[in-house]
Design a protein around this motif. Sequence first.
Motif, PDB file in Angstrom:
ATOM      1  N   ARG A 738       0.824  -1.200   0.000  1.00 35.93           N
ATOM      2  CA  ARG A 738       0.000   0.000   0.000  1.00 35.93           C
ATOM      3  C   ARG A 738       0.861   1.253   0.000  1.00 35.93           C
ATOM      4  NH1 ARG A 738      -5.072  -0.279   3.952  1.00 35.93           N
ATOM      5  NH2 ARG A 738      -3.586  -0.552   5.644  1.00 35.93           N
ATOM      6  N   PRO A 739       0.416   2.394  -0.512  1.00 36.38           N
ATOM      7  CA  PRO A 739      -0.822   2.555  -1.256  1.00 36.38           C
ATOM      8  C   PRO A 739      -0.637   2.098  -2.709  1.00 36.38           C
ATOM      9  CG  PRO A 739       0.322   4.643  -1.157  1.00 36.38           C
ATOM     10  CD  PRO A 739       1.166   3.644  -0.400  1.00 36.38           C
ATOM     11  N   ARG A 740      -1.673   1.439  -3.264  1.00 38.51           N
ATOM     12  CA  ARG A 740      -1.612   0.940  -4.646  1.00 38.51           C
ATOM     13  C   ARG A 740      -1.875   2.042  -5.657  1.00 38.51           C
ATOM     14  NH1 ARG A 740      -3.340  -2.882  -1.538  1.00 38.51           N
ATOM     15  NH2 ARG A 740      -2.653  -5.034  -1.878  1.00 38.51           N
ATOM     16  N   SER A 741      -2.640   3.044  -5.214  1.00 40.97           N
ATOM     17  CA  SER A 741      -2.969   4.145  -6.117  1.00 40.97           C
ATOM     18  C   SER A 741      -3.106   5.404  -5.279  1.00 40.97           C
ATOM     19  CB  SER A 741      -4.285   3.846  -6.826  1.00 40.97           C
ATOM     20  OG  SER A 741      -5.323   3.855  -5.861  1.00 40.97           O
ATOM     21  N   SER A 742      -3.323   6.513  -5.942  1.00 37.07           N
ATOM     22  CA  SER A 742      -3.400   7.783  -5.224  1.00 37.07           C
ATOM     23  C   SER A 742      -4.595   7.792  -4.277  1.00 37.07           C
ATOM     24  CB  SER A 742      -3.486   8.937  -6.214  1.00 37.07           C
ATOM     25  OG  SER A 742      -4.599   8.738  -7.056  1.00 37.07           O
ATOM     26  N   SER A 743      -5.597   6.951  -4.576  1.00 36.04           N
ATOM     27  CA  SER A 743      -6.760   6.972  -3.700  1.00 36.04           C
ATOM     28  C   SER A 743      -6.686   5.884  -2.621  1.00 36.04           C
ATOM     29  CB  SER A 743      -8.029   6.782  -4.533  1.00 36.04           C
ATOM     30  OG  SER A 743      -7.961   5.537  -5.190  1.00 36.04           O
ATOM     31  N   ASP A 744      -5.643   5.089  -2.676  1.00 30.97           N
ATOM     32  CA  ASP A 744      -5.528   3.985  -1.712  1.00 30.97           C
ATOM     33  C   ASP A 744      -4.932   4.506  -0.401  1.00 30.97           C
ATOM     34  OD1 ASP A 744      -5.693   1.409  -0.749  1.00 30.97           O
ATOM     35  OD2 ASP A 744      -3.805   0.745  -1.668  1.00 30.97           O
ATOM     36  N   ARG A 745      -5.222   3.779   0.671  1.00 33.30           N
ATOM     37  CA  ARG A 745      -4.689   4.191   1.967  1.00 33.30           C
ATOM     38  C   ARG A 745      -3.252   3.727   2.146  1.00 33.30           C
ATOM     39  NH1 ARG A 745      -9.437   2.864   6.165  1.00 33.30           N
ATOM     40  NH2 ARG A 745     -10.257   1.705   4.406  1.00 33.30           N
ATOM     41  N   PRO A 746      -2.454   4.485   2.886  1.00 34.00           N
ATOM     42  CA  PRO A 746      -1.079   4.059   3.167  1.00 34.00           C
ATOM     43  C   PRO A 746      -1.082   2.943   4.207  1.00 34.00           C
ATOM     44  CG  PRO A 746      -1.535   6.133   4.271  1.00 34.00           C
ATOM     45  CD  PRO A 746      -2.753   5.813   3.472  1.00 34.00           C
ATOM     46  N   PRO A 747       0.063   2.326   4.445  1.00 32.25           N
ATOM     47  CA  PRO A 747       0.128   1.236   5.410  1.00 32.25           C
ATOM     48  C   PRO A 747      -0.347   1.693   6.781  1.00 32.25           C
ATOM     49  CG  PRO A 747       2.209   1.430   4.216  1.00 32.25           C
ATOM     50  CD  PRO A 747       1.373   2.602   3.838  1.00 32.25           C
ATOM     51  N   ALA A 748      -1.009   0.774   7.474  1.00 34.39           N
ATOM     52  CA  ALA A 748      -1.496   1.112   8.811  1.00 34.39           C
ATOM     53  C   ALA A 748      -0.453   0.804   9.861  1.00 34.39           C
ATOM     54  CB  ALA A 748      -2.774   0.322   9.094  1.00 34.39           C
ATOM     55  N   THR A 749       0.394  -0.175   9.598  1.00 29.31           N
ATOM     56  CA  THR A 749       1.344  -0.608  10.628  1.00 29.31           C
ATOM     57  C   THR A 749       2.720  -0.047  10.342  1.00 29.31           C
ATOM     58  OG1 THR A 749       2.102  -2.572   9.453  1.00 29.31           O
ATOM     59  CG2 THR A 749       0.062  -2.769  10.718  1.00 29.31           C
ATOM     60  N   VAL A 750       3.499   0.072  11.398  1.00 31.68           N
ATOM     61  CA  VAL A 750       4.843   0.602  11.229  1.00 31.68           C
ATOM     62  C   VAL A 750       5.745  -0.366  10.457  1.00 31.68           C
ATOM     63  CG1 VAL A 750       6.926   1.269  12.481  1.00 31.68           C
ATOM     64  CG2 VAL A 750       4.692   2.158  13.192  1.00 31.68           C
ATOM     65  N   PRO A 751       5.775  -1.652  10.829  1.00 38.56           N
ATOM     66  CA  PRO A 751       6.633  -2.548  10.033  1.00 38.56           C
ATOM     67  C   PRO A 751       6.209  -2.551   8.561  1.00 38.56           C
ATOM     68  CG  PRO A 751       5.934  -3.613  12.058  1.00 38.56           C
ATOM     69  CD  PRO A 751       5.125  -2.347  11.953  1.00 38.56           C
ATOM     70  N   GLY A 752       4.904  -2.490   8.335  1.00 37.10           N
ATOM     71  CA  GLY A 752       4.406  -2.453   6.956  1.00 37.10           C
ATOM     72  C   GLY A 752       4.884  -1.197   6.260  1.00 37.10           C
ATOM     73  N   ALA A 753       4.859  -0.095   6.971  1.00 37.71           N
ATOM     74  CA  ALA A 753       5.283   1.162   6.365  1.00 37.71           C
ATOM     75  C   ALA A 753       6.761   1.104   5.991  1.00 37.71           C
ATOM     76  CB  ALA A 753       5.023   2.307   7.336  1.00 37.71           C
ATOM     77  N   VAL A 754       7.574   0.537   6.874  1.00 35.91           N
ATOM     78  CA  VAL A 754       9.013   0.437   6.588  1.00 35.91           C
ATOM     79  C   VAL A 754       9.247  -0.437   5.359  1.00 35.91           C
ATOM     80  CG1 VAL A 754      11.233  -0.367   7.453  1.00 35.91           C
ATOM     81  CG2 VAL A 754       9.662   0.855   8.991  1.00 35.91           C
ATOM     82  N   LEU A 755       8.546  -1.542   5.302  1.00 37.63           N
ATOM     83  CA  LEU A 755       8.686  -2.422   4.139  1.00 37.63           C
ATOM     84  C   LEU A 755       8.231  -1.715   2.872  1.00 37.63           C
ATOM     85  CD1 LEU A 755       7.537  -5.924   5.355  1.00 37.63           C
ATOM     86  CD2 LEU A 755       9.682  -5.385   4.187  1.00 37.63           C
ATOM     87  N   ALA A 756       7.110  -1.024   2.969  1.00 36.83           N
ATOM     88  CA  ALA A 756       6.568  -0.332   1.801  1.00 36.83           C
ATOM     89  C   ALA A 756       7.560   0.726   1.326  1.00 36.83           C
ATOM     90  CB  ALA A 756       5.226   0.301   2.157  1.00 36.83           C
ATOM     91  N   LEU A 757       8.184   1.422   2.277  1.00 33.93           N
ATOM     92  CA  LEU A 757       9.187   2.415   1.903  1.00 33.93           C
ATOM     93  C   LEU A 757      10.380   1.739   1.228  1.00 33.93           C
ATOM     94  CD1 LEU A 757       9.075   4.700   5.065  1.00 33.93           C
ATOM     95  CD2 LEU A 757       8.489   5.371   2.717  1.00 33.93           C
ATOM     96  N   ALA A 758      10.845   0.689   1.860  1.00 33.95           N
ATOM     97  CA  ALA A 758      12.009  -0.015   1.312  1.00 33.95           C
ATOM     98  C   ALA A 758      11.708  -0.470  -0.122  1.00 33.95           C
ATOM     99  CB  ALA A 758      12.343  -1.226   2.175  1.00 33.95           C
ATOM    100  N   ASP A 759      10.513  -0.980  -0.310  1.00 28.37           N
ATOM    101  CA  ASP A 759      10.058  -1.423  -1.631  1.00 28.37           C
ATOM    102  C   ASP A 759      10.206  -0.282  -2.633  1.00 28.37           C
ATOM    103  OD1 ASP A 759       8.412  -1.811  -3.860  1.00 28.37           O
ATOM    104  OD2 ASP A 759       7.020  -3.109  -2.769  1.00 28.37           O
TER     105      ASP A 759
END
Lengths: 992, 992
Positions: A738-759
């Motif tokens: 996440r987010p998949r598109s401009s209308s999608d929500r960002p990650p809810a969890t911190v580990p998820g957010a870190v992974l999403a950023l790393a991605d």
Amino acid sequence: MQDALLALTKYWTDRGCMIVQPFNTEVGAGTLNPATILRVLGPEPWRVAYVEPSVRPDDARYGENPNRLQTHTQFQVILKPDPGDPQEQYLASLEALGIDIHAHDIRFVEDNWANPATGSWGLGWEVWLDGLEITQFTYFQQAGGMSLDPVSVEITYGVERIIMALQGVSHFKDIQYAPGITYGEAFGQAEYEMSRFYLDDADVETQKRLFEDYANEARRMLDARLPVPAHLHVLKCSHTFNVLDSRGAVSTTERAKAFARMRGLAREVSTLWAERREELGHPLGLSSLPAAATAPASFAEVTEPAPLLFEIGTEELPPHEVTRSAAAVREAVASKLAATRLDHGDVVAHATPRRIVVLVENVAPREPDAERFVRGPRASAAFDASGEPTKAAQGFARGQKIDPSALERVEQDGVEYVGVTKTDHGRGVLEVLSGLLGEVVGELRADKNMRWNDRKLSFTRPVRWLVALLGDQVVPVTASSLTAGRETRVHRTAAEPVVPVATASGYLDFLADHGIVASVTVRRDRIVLAARDLAATVDGTIDEQGESGLIDEITNLVEDPNAILGGFSETYLELPQEILTTVMRKHQRYLPVRTTSGDLLPHFVAVANGSCDQDAVRAGNEAVLRARYEDASFFWRADLKVAPETMKAGLARLAFEEKLGSMADRAARIAAVAGDLGAALSTADRSTLDRAAALAKFDLASQMVIELTSLAGVMAREYAARSGEPRAVAEALFDMERPRSSSDRPPATVPGAVLALADRFDMLVGLFAVGAAPTGSSDPFGLRRAAAGVIAILRAHPALSDITLERGLAAAAVHVRAQGIEVRDLGDVEEFVVRRYEQQLLDAGHDHRHVAAVLPLAGAPASAESTLREIEQRVGDAEFAALVAALQRVRRIVPADTTASYDPAKLTEPAEVALHQELVTASDAMAAPALADFVLAATPLTGPINTFFDDILVMAEDSDVRAARLGLLATIRDLAAPVLDWQALGTSFAAE
Amino acid sequence: MQDALLALTKYWTDRGCMIVQPFNTEVGAGTLNPATILRVLGPEPWRVAYVEPSVRPDDARYGENPNRLQTHTQFQVILKPDPGDPQEQYLASLEALGIDIHAHDIRFVEDNWANPATGSWGLGWEVWLDGLEITQFTYFQQAGGMSLDPVSVEITYGVERIIMALQGVSHFKDIQYAPGITYGEAFGQAEYEMSRFYLDDADVETQKRLFEDYANEARRMLDARLPVPAHLHVLKCSHTFNVLDSRGAVSTTERAKAFARMRGLAREVSTLWAERREELGHPLGLSSLPAAATAPASFAEVTEPAPLLFEIGTEELPPHEVTRSAAAVREAVASKLAATRLDHGDVVAHATPRRIVVLVENVAPREPDAERFVRGPRASAAFDASGEPTKAAQGFARGQKIDPSALERVEQDGVEYVGVTKTDHGRGVLEVLSGLLGEVVGELRADKNMRWNDRKLSFTRPVRWLVALLGDQVVPVTASSLTAGRETRVHRTAAEPVVPVATASGYLDFLADHGIVASVTVRRDRIVLAARDLAATVDGTIDEQGESGLIDEITNLVEDPNAILGGFSETYLELPQEILTTVMRKHQRYLPVRTTSGDLLPHFVAVANGSCDQDAVRAGNEAVLRARYEDASFFWRADLKVAPETMKAGLARLAFEEKLGSMADRAARIAAVAGDLGAALSTADRSTLDRAAALAKFDLASQMVIELTSLAGVMAREYAARSGEPRAVAEALFDMERPRSSSDRPPATVPGAVLALADRFDMLVGLFAVGAAPTGSSDPFGLRRAAAGVIAILRAHPALSDITLERGLAAAAVHVRAQGIEVRDLGDVEEFVVRRYEQQLLDAGHDHRHVAAVLPLAGAPASAESTLREIEQRVGDAEFAALVAALQRVRRIVPADTTASYDPAKLTEPAEVALHQELVTASDAMAAPALADFVLAATPLTGPINTFFDDILVMAEDSDVRAARLGLLATIRDLAAPVLDWQALGTSFAAE
């Protein structure tokens, strides 16, 4: 089934197609038969139809999957050139197959085809029969890197699925193939055994050797200038590659190399074929296209103002082009009218998939006449001393065909000229409209444009007819081969599909009488209303908000919305809802029906076009959905048997990018970057992150995600949770996409957010490094979305403020470099991301000066965000405005290279001493990064700064004094600089 | 042409065939598509029809040859099981193609199919349309080494040639393929380019590697028990082999190895497929065949003698079986009748290709009753002392169901037995005939027999109906599924093809009324008469003597001869006449028309069957001949461009026998052997021999001989002469192939004779050495013909008497051994040749005793020949007879191991002294090898020998005397022995 093949064969031979045999080496599609891929090249006409058993090793399923076969049957038709009515011919072929096209919902749904590898593409549709894709219909535009002239129409029937629908069976094996024998009886054993060969038993080393041998043989044949055997060997090459691929034996590097090689050979084959045909003098002759229509030579007189109707009739437009085209055509007509002197009322436009309608009220019968002065030489140079016209004046008069005596004198900009006043006679309305409307058609363009059997026109789909009426009179418009008339086309299945239009007045009602809703908004409202009513009958509802984009799309897929409620077995509700809705939305354009609490009900709303047999259409759509859900269940069950770790091993077989390696490589980099970035997480988060990183992207190798890519992350969460991973790990895996598109929500969890950023950091750094940064409208890897994602995540997770863009990109660069790829300036990447951020903020309606002011902070978007909020809260705050003005003044005065230090001893004037003292008091507090803190600390400086400037001449003669004064100001400047870009605020506060 | 494919498709689907697509890898024939080659195996029913573009690289001609394509189109039909009327169904399919089967001459001409490599064979026909082979029609009997049960009917239409005939075009490129497009326009470029690939450009090393890879993949698939992909790879293997072959890249050894490998794989595929189908439980079910007919349970009474008609109706018999079957059936009926007590008149039989008719006159209504004595125990053991029957007698009586009191007494061989006289009641004629005729059908056999849709019957072609009438009454005969009736079948194209027969009387007239000439001799006479008359209309004649075999064949190809005179362009007369006549005779069964001096005229006589449109049939036959002559001209011109030496290099590519190598190896051996054998020739002959030996067999590599093998030698002479070789060399090359058959003439020239001998000695020695000696009826290399040839040549060339069998074989053995092949006992070979000689002499009508007498001389047949003539001239010569008797007497008396020496001193009796003295006088002259000389010398001994035997006891008591007497006789014996085998003459002279 064989009857169907014979019926199609007969139908198309009756229409002048020749029949050829399937190719005698394995091909993946009828397109690859030389009767298509080579014959579409060059100017020779060609009409052909044939059966093509299409071999796709990757689709091998041992005959177990009801809809998937290693060899399926295509029926292929090529019409070259486009006959002008290929859709109508196609529909009649369905009738020849025994399909009642009046009872069923048959639609042309945008589906373009491109094979960039061979430089081939076309625009067209998949044809739906009650929601089932039964045919691929393409206007072939380019092949082998060569533009096709003329364009060919390619019609590819998927025979098994048509027959399954006609026979109402749900497994291909149950198709009645011929009297007394089923498909399974006839071909079941081969299906099983060839699946075994392709999936399990083909020898990898042998196939690799075959690949080499075929490629070399193709090379040699090209060198011998023999395109036919060269093509044969390219096909053998390609099939062998597919075998290797289905055996899981192609590494990313090998895949890239193999594709490059086949692509190169295929292009050379095409070029050589075209050359050879030319050398042979084009034995089949040259194609002929319709001639240009004769432009009108004279125009009738019109006496009264009248309404104008102009309709551009097209084949089914892509949904997003419907609304866009209406606006564009309205604008074109309006602006062209504005450039004339013709009086007219409102210009409005409507559009459906098959027409763009422009209506203009009260169009005047003529342009008024107009006078204009044609300037000649200066008066001083026009007459000699004796007052006789000079040669210059005579020449001018001759050019204007007047006597020199008729020259007038006019003063312009203080200079007197001679000249002549001319009258531009107004043109009659028909003459004006004829040219203007013809231009509108000629200048039609869309995002992607194509050619058809017209020598000049180009649009997203063929334009087939024009209606132009002024009141009840035809406006003589021509555009290339088209001539406007009063005949429009209504539904193709209407009793009279072509009907005359008596008059421009009330055209929307006229269309409505023929079951066509021209207005997008009316169509949309009808759909929403009908869907809501239907959902209510099963105590359900439609998520109008959530499905808004889908409803827009559906609105532009029909001319006459006919909503139908369908259902599916409740057993499928055991599947994750995302699967069910993805299939409904993405594949079928069905509206999901939910309870008021948002849970899925086993129902859907499909929107058919025009009148049809509701029961038949419902049954058809339900069968399609059932088959799709069966497929999904099949993948679901198969995937659940594989542990995430095991599945992840499959990533090695998925290519990401040639230089950046496979998905496995990418997942490893993401895990490493996430490890770096997450160093400061809590122990719990850190442990979640580590496990999730180890599994990152594993679901990309699942059958479900390979089939429905948009479910990446969703399936990771499901599969991880069901395999016993902790809930937090499962959520992190879901979040990282996440987010998949401009209308999608960002990650809810911190580990998820870190992974999403790393991605996303990995993606950005890696792809910039290999030169795959977006250019113009081309962004194949979705880097703009990735950049926006980074910003969205960082904005949503202020706690991760230690992860700046700079740090994140640098961390990613380490691992990209570790793969041997040179990473130069990361500044470009950061700039790219910041630009996306800027765009986001502007799109959100922030004042562009405020946005510019906080951009220097964009490296940590959460803080930029809060600064921006702070700025906006201070709008109207006079004190702040004064501070801003003072700081801007400081900045303006101080040369950029002045260092922020001074000798206080040199400051002697009261105003400068006062400022110095105030600064000493405030400076510590001003070093705060938050704007609010800074303002609190700095506001006391406003007065002293203003006084300083009032009283002190900064540029003192004494250089020491001057240096001290500048140093003082520079110190203030530098303390203010990290907070925001004060100059960028401009006069936004001064203006308040 | 595509209409034709669609018409056939429709026709066969209407008859329950399913349609499959051509196979998606290259196949050489529709038979190889798994829809044929695998589906014919096992018990499952299967009816299929499909188009198969058949790829034969060897037939590639760059599109230049009018009749030959690298890819031609087959339309293939499989009917499994045989539906019982496949020929009728086939004929109707021709009507569906628009062929007027009433106007044209459509014939089923014997053509059997065998692929020993894969253990596959079938019997059937090529179907002729006005002389053009348009279809191969086969009853598939065995595939992959497995007997097929049920049998499948395979119908393979050669589509291009049918269409060329229908459209009347003479080049395949001119076929109208579809409206507006010719075959050449559609496929010409591919034909050229694929020819280039197959003939010139395919990379040999690559193709060799592909062959290996495919073969290995097939092997692996077999091991994985997957027959479908295994078969696919066998096909790929086979195609690759064909590519290599057309590139001229297959050596003899490689060819043998490759064939062995493919054969092994193909057989395993078949076996595995059959096993797998069985494991799958035969998903398509089991075929059903007609049930056995119900045998009659009771028989009507007949009161008057009546004629019998028994007709066995068949599909077209091979010509040589027509006459043979008539005789065999006549013999069977006659001998079976003889084994009954039924009275009857003459048994005669007639036959046509479609029927065997037996007529028996005056068949009695019943067998008479007959009595026979059933013997019981000896009378002495039958009654006890009191005259009561013993237990033995009681038991016997009980067994015979009589009262013991009814026992009769009969004396046999001097012993008295009890017994009973029983009456065998004669059976009614219908009962007798019913069993007898049923047996005749059940026991029908031919040289090669086949199965069809009958569970028990077997014959050279299917038996389809039986007519059995006694007078006007049906004889109730059944044979397996057939029941005899009164309905016969006349021409298939007759208005009523099935007609009832009222009565047995006058059946030949009945048939004649239906246009059927049952008598072979009448048919033959008609043909000869008509041909002669037609030839006369162009001042020509038919060589009745020379064409006798052909006329016999034609006679048995038709039921109703309809001779038609056709012509061809005089330009073809420029070709060597042998080419023209070979084509006419061998391919077309046309009678050549010649001038009275024997020169060919541009005319021929074709014999159609039944009534037809003569003009259409003539035109058709002329077109076929024209195409064949065009082909031949093409070869002729192509061959003339190649010098004999160059052509000879091509022999390396022609296999002879696996171990014996290529034709080049064989030609080299022949040249060497000829050199040895011709050591003593004259200088001129020797020089001719050397040159001819160097070129030996070169024409086997010519296109003409590859096409028309029977022209070997003929073409060598033509090509050698035209390339400037001396006439004598050309003649020797021609001669070396003679005699081709038992009726052919031996070589005329001495060098040719030596070469011909070397050829045959090499063949005999080589093939015996590798174990390929003929066995039973199998003589694939024609060694019997070779042996007969040796004898014929040696008989014809007494001047070559120094070339004995022994010497010739030994010379050949040297060169066979040089090739590393072990040659053991040459005695076997010599014995084999001598046996052929013996047979020749016996067949020529010589007394078997005379033949036996000269056989010891067979090593030099010319001298055996003259001895035989000498013997025969002495038939009736009393003096010679006496000499023979005397010599035989000598031989009889003297033990075989007695040596021919004696001490004359021991001979004292006058008779022995006289004989000794006579012998001393004669012995030198007796050593002459010629019989005449020997007789002259030996005749004076006759008297003394006889006197000797009258007066002298050879076995004297005195051992020395005995030894001398025996030695004297042994000396005479040994002098006589080399002349001939006197004992073998037996009493042939004594009897005179």
